[in-house]
Write an enzyme that holds these catalytic residues in place. Structure first.
Site, PDB file in Angstrom:
ATOM      1  N   GLY A  31      40.588  39.183  41.181  1.00 15.93           N
ATOM      2  CA  GLY A  31      41.622  40.633  40.831  1.00 15.93           C
ATOM      3  C   GLY A  31      40.460  41.510  39.940  1.00 15.93           C
ATOM      4  O   GLY A  31      38.791  41.379  40.012  1.00 15.93           O
ATOM      5  N   GLY A  36      33.286  47.356  44.920  1.00 14.33           N
ATOM      6  CA  GLY A  36      32.924  46.547  45.240  1.00 14.33           C
ATOM      7  C   GLY A  36      34.020  45.330  46.602  1.00 14.33           C
ATOM      8  O   GLY A  36      34.105  45.694  47.742  1.00 14.33           O
ATOM      9  N   HIS A  37      35.091  45.335  45.792  1.00 18.07           N
ATOM     10  CA  HIS A  37      36.476  45.082  46.474  1.00 18.07           C
ATOM     11  C   HIS A  37      37.146  45.719  47.713  1.00 18.07           C
ATOM     12  O   HIS A  37      37.070  45.190  48.639  1.00 18.07           O
ATOM     13  CB  HIS A  37      37.371  44.185  45.904  1.00 18.07           C
ATOM     14  CG  HIS A  37      36.955  43.965  44.450  1.00 18.07           C
ATOM     15  ND1 HIS A  37      36.805  43.930  42.578  1.00 18.07           N
ATOM     16  CD2 HIS A  37      36.448  42.388  44.527  1.00 18.07           C
ATOM     17  CE1 HIS A  37      36.876  43.066  42.175  1.00 18.07           C
ATOM     18  NE2 HIS A  37      36.244  41.815  42.953  1.00 18.07           N
ATOM     19  N   ASP A 150      27.525  37.196  46.222  1.00 12.97           N
ATOM     20  CA  ASP A 150      28.018  36.089  46.168  1.00 12.97           C
ATOM     21  C   ASP A 150      27.523  35.482  47.260  1.00 12.97           C
ATOM     22  O   ASP A 150      28.921  34.442  47.761  1.00 12.97           O
ATOM     23  CB  ASP A 150      29.687  35.564  45.832  1.00 12.97           C
ATOM     24  CG  ASP A 150      30.235  36.570  44.718  1.00 12.97           C
ATOM     25  OD1 ASP A 150      29.637  36.232  43.527  1.00 12.97           O
ATOM     26  OD2 ASP A 150      30.661  37.433  44.480  1.00 12.97           O
ATOM     27  N   GLN A 153      28.262  31.973  47.659  1.00 16.17           N
ATOM     28  CA  GLN A 153      29.455  31.718  48.046  1.00 16.17           C
ATOM     29  C   GLN A 153      29.603  32.044  49.605  1.00 16.17           C
ATOM     30  O   GLN A 153      30.615  31.095  50.346  1.00 16.17           O
ATOM     31  CB  GLN A 153      30.588  32.560  47.583  1.00 16.17           C
ATOM     32  CG  GLN A 153      32.069  32.099  47.586  1.00 16.17           C
ATOM     33  CD  GLN A 153      33.139  33.015  46.153  1.00 16.17           C
ATOM     34  OE1 GLN A 153      33.059  32.969  45.081  1.00 16.17           O
ATOM     35  NE2 GLN A 153      33.118  34.297  46.491  1.00 16.17           N
ATOM     36  N   ILE A 176      27.752  46.233  47.011  1.00 13.94           N
ATOM     37  CA  ILE A 176      28.573  47.736  46.988  1.00 13.94           C
ATOM     38  C   ILE A 176      27.745  48.125  44.924  1.00 13.94           C
ATOM     39  O   ILE A 176      27.728  47.032  44.274  1.00 13.94           O
ATOM     40  CB  ILE A 176      29.690  48.027  46.569  1.00 13.94           C
ATOM     41  CG1 ILE A 176      30.372  48.266  48.038  1.00 13.94           C
ATOM     42  CG2 ILE A 176      30.047  49.825  46.221  1.00 13.94           C
ATOM     43  CD1 ILE A 176      29.601  48.891  48.989  1.00 13.94           C
ATOM     44  N   SER A 185      30.227  44.415  39.523  1.00 17.97           N
ATOM     45  CA  SER A 185      30.547  43.297  39.310  1.00 17.97           C
ATOM     46  C   SER A 185      32.352  43.324  38.317  1.00 17.97           C
ATOM     47  O   SER A 185      32.437  44.143  37.357  1.00 17.97           O
ATOM     48  CB  SER A 185      29.742  42.188  38.738  1.00 17.97           C
ATOM     49  OG  SER A 185      30.127  41.367  38.016  1.00 17.97           O
ATOM     50  N   SER A 186      33.704  42.645  38.030  1.00 20.65           N
ATOM     51  CA  SER A 186      33.747  43.034  36.949  1.00 20.65           C
ATOM     52  C   SER A 186      33.439  42.245  35.690  1.00 20.65           C
ATOM     53  O   SER A 186      33.687  43.077  34.545  1.00 20.65           O
ATOM     54  CB  SER A 186      35.115  41.745  38.027  1.00 20.65           C
ATOM     55  OG  SER A 186      35.795  42.049  38.341  1.00 20.65           O
TER      56      SER A 186
END
Ligand code: AMP
Length: 284
Positions: A31, A36-37, A150, A153, A176, A185-186
């Protein structure tokens, strides 16, 4: 677009889509969505008939001293962004929906999780592998989308899918960045104005290292040293790691004689940020 909170609602919807012969893609997120998301959702929307975004701050992937409580959350903002990029369903469960009382099964991985973030964050990848496996079982997507931001990951998930014979295509998407280079990044929301400026040392170090690779440097130690020197010059920065690893095993290599990942983690004040480059993206 629908927002649902239970596993049963996701399964009912996906079964209906399957009955209609539609393909389904999944974008797992924690969330607080940003561009990026959004790029992952765009890619998913492009490749699949239906797009599911999971929006879940997964407690299992945070260590005891990490930022689980303070991690930013804003489901209304997430819903608007996801819908604008073609999402059909957001799965936004409470922790108790994902981890019922007595939960005691885990997906764990050796080797690939032993270096980089796995070394600094010992429980992290067990949490990631477990939650992503659960999401894969809940949504049963044809494809799932992960950011190269990531990088470890992404490698771990690809390896898990291969090891455990999960019939899901894993798609890796480019990093991004903000206009000045900082990877989105969040966690960038934690940075004070001074820290935000200081955080540029990450992308600058990445540019420096990737430039050396582009110019033909193959000595890993020389690249790492140059990057470390650049980061050390910033007083607000503290290096967690600057490493070059084999892309297949995530183990350190001294010479860039195979596809490799150069990954960094740097504390800016108390905020830990990561960035990286893949040598194959630099050399073509
Ligand atoms: P997170 O919400 O931080 O767990 O990230 C969810 C997904 O978005 C992961 O696959 C990340 O790699 C990806 N992601 C996060 N930031 C970026 C970025 N700046 N560029 C591309 N993908 C990203």
């Amino acid at each position: 677009m629908k927002i649902v909170t239970t596993i049963e609602e996701v399964r009912t919807q996906v079964k209906q889509w399957r009955a209609e012969g539609l393909t389904v893609g999944l974008v797992p997120t924690m969330g607080y969505l940003h561009e990026g998301h959004a790029s992952l959702i765009d890619a998913c929307h492009r490749d699949n008939d239906r797009t599911v975004v999971s929006d879940f701050v997964n407690p299992m992937q945070f260590g005891p001293t990490e930022d689980l409580e303070s991690y930013p959350r804003d489901i209304d903002h997430d819903a608007a962004l996801a819908e604008a990029h073609g999402c059909d369903l957001i799965f936004h469960p409470e922790p108790a929906e994902m981890y019922h009382q007595g939960f005691s099964s885990f997906v764990d991985m050796t080797v690939l999780t032993e270096e980089l973030c796995g070394l600094s964050r010992p429980v992290h990848f067990r949490g990631v592998c477990t939650v992503v496996s659960k999401l894969f079982h809940i949504v049963s997507p044809d494809r799932a989308y992960f950011g190269k931001k990531d990088a470890q990951q992404l490698a771990v998930i690809r390896h898990m899918v291969d090891d455990l014979n999960m019939d899901i295509e894993i798609v890796g998407c480019p990093i991004i960045r903000e206009a000045d280079g900082l990877a989105k990044s969040s966690r960038n929301t934690y940075l004070s104005p001074d820290e935000r400026k200081a955080a540029l040392v990450l992308s600058q170090a990445i540019r420096l290292g990737s430039g050396m690779v582009r110019d033909g440097e193959t000595d890993g130690a020389a690249i790492i040293e140059a990057m470390k020197q650049h980061i050390h010059a910033e007083p607000l920065a503290r290096i967690d790691y600057v490493k070059i690893v084999d892309l297949a095993t995530m183990q350190q290599i001294p010479v860039l004689d195979r596809p490799a990942l150069c990954a960094i983690a740097v504390y800016i004040g108390s905020t830990r940020l990561i960035d990286n480059f893949f040598t194959e993206d630099v050399t073509g």
